[in-house]
Design a protein around this motif. Structure first.
Motif, short mmCIF file in Angstrom:
data_model
loop_
_atom_site.label_atom_id
_atom_site.label_comp_id
_atom_site.label_asym_id
_atom_site.label_seq_id
_atom_site.Cartn_x
_atom_site.Cartn_y
_atom_site.Cartn_z
N TYR A 395 5.10 21.06 3.58
CA TYR A 395 5.01 21.92 4.75
C TYR A 395 6.31 22.62 5.17
O TYR A 395 6.82 22.40 6.27
N PRO A 396 6.88 23.47 4.32
CA PRO A 396 8.07 24.23 4.73
C PRO A 396 7.74 25.18 5.87
O PRO A 396 6.65 25.76 5.91
N VAL A 397 8.66 25.33 6.81
CA VAL A 397 8.41 26.16 7.99
C VAL A 397 9.52 27.17 8.25
O VAL A 397 9.30 28.37 8.28
N GLY A 398 10.75 26.70 8.53
CA GLY A 398 11.83 27.58 8.95
C GLY A 398 12.79 27.91 7.83
O GLY A 398 12.77 27.27 6.78
N MET A 399 13.65 28.90 8.04
CA MET A 399 14.59 29.33 7.00
C MET A 399 15.83 29.99 7.59
O MET A 399 15.79 30.53 8.69
N ASP A 400 16.91 29.95 6.81
CA ASP A 400 18.04 30.83 7.02
C ASP A 400 18.73 31.03 5.68
O ASP A 400 18.60 30.18 4.78
N ILE A 409 18.34 27.83 3.48
CA ILE A 409 17.94 26.57 4.08
C ILE A 409 16.57 26.75 4.73
O ILE A 409 16.36 27.67 5.50
N VAL A 410 15.65 25.86 4.37
CA VAL A 410 14.27 25.98 4.84
C VAL A 410 13.84 24.68 5.50
O VAL A 410 13.94 23.62 4.90
N THR A 411 13.38 24.75 6.73
CA THR A 411 12.87 23.54 7.38
C THR A 411 11.36 23.47 7.23
O THR A 411 10.70 24.49 7.08
N ALA A 412 10.83 22.25 7.26
CA ALA A 412 9.39 22.05 7.15
C ALA A 412 8.94 21.04 8.19
O ALA A 412 9.70 20.19 8.60
#
Length: 435
Positions: A395-400, A409-412
């Motif tokens: 479940y990846p969600v965020g990124m920069d 960088i990817v948040t999930a």
């Protein structure tokens, strides 16, 4: 050229999980197809799911607790990971991924000096009558201002407000000391936050009630910052509240337009806001501090907005598309035909659950976090085609993405207690073009 991609995950998972959507991707996993101009290889991970791991490149990190979003600060060789349920922001060095600091979003009698305002416009606290500023904040999204001197972080809600109907808050972190220097109230349930290119105005979008606020940050002194106006998008949303009613409201869905993606135009004059729960992009005149109207025509369930090299990009969450359009054409149409359709979009399917997207510094590629498929999709912007895909932890969600294009960088975020709680680092190899 070798580049680095980091992916973070969230949500608790049982060790015995066999569901592929709750997986930990194996170190060494590479993207497909193998002959793509951009290839990804998983080379390292930070996670809070397995204390004993097979690879020294798979590190157990107790601070990785439901990370929601990430911001890279290239000029100070840092990146910031916001843990929603952990109520923390973890700070890492960008060059070697060494942990540097942890910012706790906990407020008690010892740090009440961080609060200045006693009220937020005409909003009232309903769930508590005293100790309003004693709470834990759940960090959601963030943005930098003043050339990276400050990091602004929104709180989904105050910990005592389970239904997110009270004024929430945001904090400001001094990125030199990595400490909080001010906390300001917001309307209910702020999510996206954006800084104008000239670093004079902050826009805070409230998922909870169809409003967006502008903050004057033209001063270098945090104490001098002040709210300018809280702007309603179509109609402000109100919730009836019974203090004796313990029923929890589903605020992820009971949110009106569910305002999400937020970005300033390069000339600082407009703020564009995606209506994730409605249809279209709301256009705000930042100079006149006025809602102009909404431009529809893109696919529905728009989550994220990015402006890069004269184009506007948006992710369509439910049906899984990334769309591209000329920014000048969009703004010209908005000025003349706001409230009507703008259909000059190019679209590419990346997979259901397209969440955050980022564009490479030279504008040649879009990276998309595909939540439902637990993967990262790479789109070539010249023809809007997917040229590579790589498996990700659940479940990846965020990124920069870093300014040199070498780090993503990817948040999930886990679902129903499954998956997440990991930070994956991928190498990106480009054999044809610079990222």
């Amino acid at each position: 050229m070798l580049a680095i991609l980091l992916i973070a995950g969230s949500g608790q998972a049982k060790a015995s999980e066999k569901n592929t959507q709750s997986r930990l991707t194996a170190i060494g996993t590479t993207s497909t197809p193998a002959n793509s101009e951009v290839s990804l290889t998983l080379v390292q991970r930070f996670q809070q799911r397995q204390q004993k791991t097979k690879s020294p490149a798979d590190r157990y990190d107790v601070t990785v607790n439901s990370p929601k979003s990430v911001n890279i600060l290239d000029t100070k060789d840092k990146f910031y990971v916001h843990s929603l349920e952990g109520c923390q922001t973890s700070v890492y060095r960008l060059s070697d991924f060494k942990p540097l600091a942890v910012v706790n979003h906990m407020f008690d009698r010892r740090n009440q000096h961080l609060f200045s305002e006693t009220a937020y416009f005409d909003y009232k606290f309903k769930t508590r009558k005293s100790s309003l500023n004693v709470f834990a904040g759940k960090p959601v999204e963030s943005c930098f201002s003043h050339n990276g001197k400050y990091l602004w972080v929104t709180y989904y809600r105050r910990s005592y407000d389970q239904n997110a109907i009270d004024p929430s808050a945001l904090c400001v972190i001094d990125t030199d000391a990595d400490t909080i220097v001010r906390v300001m109230p917001t309307a209910p349930l702020p999510k996206m936050i954006a800084c104008s290119p000239d670093s004079r105005t902050i826009a805070v979008t409230h998922w909870g009630d169809n409003t967006m606020a502008l903050i004057d940050v033209s001063s270098r002194d945090p104490k001098a910052w002040k709210y300018l106006k809280n702007i309603t998008i179509d109609r402000r949303l109100f919730f009836k509240f019974d203090e004796n009613d313990a029923v929890k409201i589903d605020r992820d869905n009971n949110c009106g337009h569910c305002l999400r993606g937020t970005v300033f135009s390069p000339d600082n004059n407009f703020v564009l806001i995606g209506k994730m729960g409605g249809n279209g992009i709301a256009v705000i005149d930042a100079v006149k501090q006025k809602y102009i109207g909404t431009l529809a025509g893109m696919k529905q369930n728009l989550r994220h907005l990015v402006i890069k090299h004269g184009y506007i990009y948006c992710s369509i969450n439910k049906t899984g598309f990334v769309q591209q359009a000329s920014l000048d054409d969009f703004l010209t149409h908005a000025a003349k035909n706001t409230g009507k359709l703008f259909t000059a979009w190019k679209s590419v399917y990346v997979g259901e659950g397209a969440r955050t997207v980022v564009v490479s510094p030279n504008g040649k590629y879009v990276f998309a976090a595909v939540n439902n498929k637990s993967k990262i999709a790479v789109v070539r912007t010249a023809d809007m085609k997917v040229i590579a895909e790589c498996a990700a932890d659940s479940y990846p969600v965020g990124m920069d993405i870093s300014e040199d294009g070498k780090t993503l960088i990817v948040t999930a975020q886990g679902k129903s207690g499954n998956g997440g709680n990991s930070v994956m680092i991928y190498s990106i190899k480009n054999n044809r073009l610079k990222v």
